[in-house]
Scaffold this motif. Structure first.
Motif, PDB file in Angstrom:
ATOM      1  N   GLU A  42      18.199  26.029   3.629  1.00 47.99           N
ATOM      2  CA  GLU A  42      17.479  26.476   2.432  1.00 47.99           C
ATOM      3  C   GLU A  42      16.607  27.682   2.744  1.00 47.99           C
ATOM      4  N   GLN A  43      15.867  27.617   3.850  1.00 42.59           N
ATOM      5  CA  GLN A  43      14.982  28.724   4.214  1.00 42.59           C
ATOM      6  C   GLN A  43      15.783  29.990   4.520  1.00 42.59           C
ATOM      7  N   HIS A  44      16.887  29.841   5.241  1.00 43.16           N
ATOM      8  CA  HIS A  44      17.715  31.001   5.586  1.00 43.16           C
ATOM      9  C   HIS A  44      18.311  31.635   4.326  1.00 43.16           C
ATOM     10  N   SER A  45      18.828  30.811   3.424  1.00 42.00           N
ATOM     11  CA  SER A  45      19.407  31.320   2.173  1.00 42.00           C
ATOM     12  C   SER A  45      18.353  32.025   1.336  1.00 42.00           C
ATOM     13  N   HIS A  46      17.173  31.440   1.275  1.00 45.74           N
ATOM     14  CA  HIS A  46      16.088  32.038   0.494  1.00 45.74           C
ATOM     15  C   HIS A  46      15.681  33.386   1.066  1.00 45.74           C
ATOM     16  N   LYS A  47      15.564  33.487   2.396  1.00 43.16           N
ATOM     17  CA  LYS A  47      15.207  34.762   3.022  1.00 43.16           C
ATOM     18  C   LYS A  47      16.266  35.824   2.753  1.00 43.16           C
ATOM     19  N   GLN A  48      17.544  35.431   2.841  1.00 44.43           N
ATOM     20  CA  GLN A  48      18.612  36.387   2.577  1.00 44.43           C
ATOM     21  C   GLN A  48      18.581  36.871   1.130  1.00 44.43           C
ATOM     22  N   LEU A  49      18.299  35.963   0.196  1.00 45.61           N
ATOM     23  CA  LEU A  49      18.229  36.334  -1.208  1.00 45.61           C
ATOM     24  C   LEU A  49      17.090  37.318  -1.450  1.00 45.61           C
ATOM     25  N   ILE A  50      15.933  37.035  -0.907  1.00 45.92           N
ATOM     26  CA  ILE A  50      14.795  37.941  -1.066  1.00 45.92           C
ATOM     27  C   ILE A  50      15.082  39.288  -0.407  1.00 45.92           C
ATOM     28  N   ASN A  51      15.649  39.267   0.796  1.00 46.70           N
ATOM     29  CA  ASN A  51      15.948  40.518   1.499  1.00 46.70           C
ATOM     30  C   ASN A  51      16.957  41.378   0.750  1.00 46.70           C
ATOM     31  N   SER A  52      17.878  40.746   0.032  1.00 48.61           N
ATOM     32  CA  SER A  52      18.852  41.543  -0.714  1.00 48.61           C
ATOM     33  C   SER A  52      18.191  42.324  -1.844  1.00 48.61           C
ATOM     34  N   PHE A  53      17.060  41.837  -2.351  1.00 48.75           N
ATOM     35  CA  PHE A  53      16.339  42.554  -3.398  1.00 48.75           C
ATOM     36  C   PHE A  53      15.257  43.464  -2.841  1.00 48.75           C
ATOM     37  N   CYS A  54      14.979  43.354  -1.562  1.00 47.38           N
ATOM     38  CA  CYS A  54      13.892  44.144  -0.984  1.00 47.38           C
ATOM     39  C   CYS A  54      14.387  45.108   0.086  1.00 47.38           C
ATOM     40  N   GLN A  55      15.676  45.445   0.063  1.00 45.95           N
ATOM     41  CA  GLN A  55      16.195  46.389   1.042  1.00 45.95           C
ATOM     42  C   GLN A  55      15.466  47.704   0.883  1.00 45.95           C
ATOM     43  N   LYS A  56      15.010  48.220   1.989  1.00 43.38           N
ATOM     44  CA  LYS A  56      14.220  49.437   1.914  1.00 43.38           C
ATOM     45  C   LYS A  56      14.736  50.468   2.909  1.00 43.38           C
ATOM     46  N   GLN A  57      15.032  51.645   2.392  1.00 42.84           N
ATOM     47  CA  GLN A  57      15.464  52.730   3.250  1.00 42.84           C
ATOM     48  C   GLN A  57      14.227  53.441   3.787  1.00 42.84           C
ATOM     49  N   GLN A  58      14.387  54.082   4.918  1.00 37.92           N
ATOM     50  CA  GLN A  58      13.278  54.810   5.513  1.00 37.92           C
ATOM     51  C   GLN A  58      13.098  56.192   4.871  1.00 37.92           C
ATOM     52  N   SER A  59      14.221  56.839   4.566  1.00 38.76           N
ATOM     53  CA  SER A  59      14.131  58.182   3.993  1.00 38.76           C
ATOM     54  C   SER A  59      15.210  58.384   2.933  1.00 38.76           C
ATOM     55  N   VAL A  60      14.987  59.375   2.084  1.00 42.17           N
ATOM     56  CA  VAL A  60      15.924  59.706   1.013  1.00 42.17           C
ATOM     57  C   VAL A  60      16.053  61.229   0.926  1.00 42.17           C
ATOM     58  N   TRP A  61      17.122  61.655   0.242  1.00 40.85           N
ATOM     59  CA  TRP A  61      17.325  63.081   0.008  1.00 40.85           C
ATOM     60  C   TRP A  61      16.828  63.421  -1.385  1.00 40.85           C
ATOM     61  N   VAL A  62      15.979  64.444  -1.475  1.00 39.56           N
ATOM     62  CA  VAL A  62      15.371  64.861  -2.739  1.00 39.56           C
ATOM     63  C   VAL A  62      15.644  66.346  -2.944  1.00 39.56           C
ATOM     64  N   MET A  63      15.892  66.717  -4.207  1.00 41.87           N
ATOM     65  CA  MET A  63      16.086  68.133  -4.532  1.00 41.87           C
ATOM     66  C   MET A  63      14.725  68.821  -4.632  1.00 41.87           C
ATOM     67  N   GLU A  64      14.547  69.873  -3.840  1.00 43.10           N
ATOM     68  CA  GLU A  64      13.324  70.687  -3.904  1.00 43.10           C
ATOM     69  C   GLU A  64      13.722  72.159  -3.876  1.00 43.10           C
ATOM     70  N   ASP A  65      13.375  72.878  -4.912  1.00 40.73           N
ATOM     71  CA  ASP A  65      13.668  74.312  -5.007  1.00 40.73           C
ATOM     72  C   ASP A  65      15.150  74.619  -4.783  1.00 40.73           C
ATOM     73  N   GLY A  66      16.031  73.795  -5.350  1.00 37.61           N
ATOM     74  CA  GLY A  66      17.458  74.046  -5.291  1.00 37.61           C
ATOM     75  C   GLY A  66      18.152  73.585  -4.025  1.00 37.61           C
ATOM     76  N   SER A  67      17.429  72.985  -3.093  1.00 36.66           N
ATOM     77  CA  SER A  67      18.081  72.481  -1.878  1.00 36.66           C
ATOM     78  C   SER A  67      17.660  71.034  -1.611  1.00 36.66           C
ATOM     79  N   GLU A  68      18.506  70.352  -0.862  1.00 30.87           N
ATOM     80  CA  GLU A  68      18.224  68.951  -0.556  1.00 30.87           C
ATOM     81  C   GLU A  68      17.337  68.845   0.675  1.00 30.87           C
ATOM     82  N   VAL A  69      16.283  68.042   0.543  1.00 26.08           N
ATOM     83  CA  VAL A  69      15.331  67.857   1.631  1.00 26.08           C
ATOM     84  C   VAL A  69      15.184  66.359   1.880  1.00 26.08           C
ATOM     85  N   GLU A  70      15.206  65.972   3.139  1.00 25.89           N
ATOM     86  CA  GLU A  70      15.029  64.565   3.478  1.00 25.89           C
ATOM     87  C   GLU A  70      13.539  64.265   3.627  1.00 25.89           C
ATOM     88  N   ILE A  71      13.060  63.267   2.856  1.00 30.18           N
ATOM     89  CA  ILE A  71      11.650  62.891   2.915  1.00 30.18           C
ATOM     90  C   ILE A  71      11.546  61.364   3.022  1.00 30.18           C
TER      91      ILE A  71
END
Length: 171
Positions: A42-71
């Motif tokens: 039960e605890q393992h399943s619950h942690k996996q369920l919560i983690n699937s909704f809380c996946q967090k990336q460290q960085s993303v690509w954003v458009m700034e002044d016409g070019s893609e920048v990783e922030i």
């Protein structure tokens, strides 16, 4: 109300009263082992369920002044344009400003088939871009995304269940 615990207790007491000590110990041991395995699962399943909704990336690509920048993800603000390619998890809630993508939303909405989303369509954090490339106008980030709110509700639900369980044991 007859429960499995009551049946186990009556069985063990009956076995002890009639002299079947080994059998009583065996039933008690297997009962405890089953309870431990059930709790762990039960605890393992619950942690996996919560983690699937809380996946967090460290960085993303954003458009700034016409070019893609990783922030870093925490530096993304409302109305920024985030670029997401095929095979990547969408990190924010928002609407598509440019592009077309097939998005797998089953973890959030339960839909069995991927959805084709075009300009103006809504996308949600923790969903997966299967094909295409999209530019997302950010509406919500971090703890304000729908996926993060679902994860928080699930976490609070588990904490509530645990507090009820502890109160029941104290009485």
């Amino acid at each position: 109300q007859i429960t499995t615990e009551l049946i186990e207790t009556v069985s063990v007491v009956s076995l002890l009263a009639t002299g079947y000590f080994f059998l009583a110990i065996f039933i008690t041991f297997t009962s405890l082992l089953c309870q431990i395995l059930l709790t762990r699962t039960e605890q393992h399943s619950h942690k996996q369920l919560i983690n699937s909704f809380c996946q967090k990336q460290q960085s993303v690509w954003v458009m700034e002044d016409g070019s893609e920048v990783e922030i870093p993800l925490e530096d993304v603000h409302q109305h920024d344009i985030v670029v997401v390619n095929a095979g990547e998890i969408i990190p924010v809630d928002g609407s598509i400003a440019k592009g077309l993508a097939s998005v797998d939303q089953h973890s959030l909405t339960g839909e069995s088939k991927p959805v084709e989303i075009t300009i103006g369509g809504k996308v949600y954090a923790s969903t997966l871009v299967l094909t295409g490339r999209i530019f997302i106008s950010v509406e919500n980030t971090g703890a304000n995304t729908d996926a993060a709110k679902i994860g928080l509700i699930l976490e609070q639900t588990q904490e509530y269940k645990e507090s009820l369980r502890l109160r029941g044991k104290q009485m």
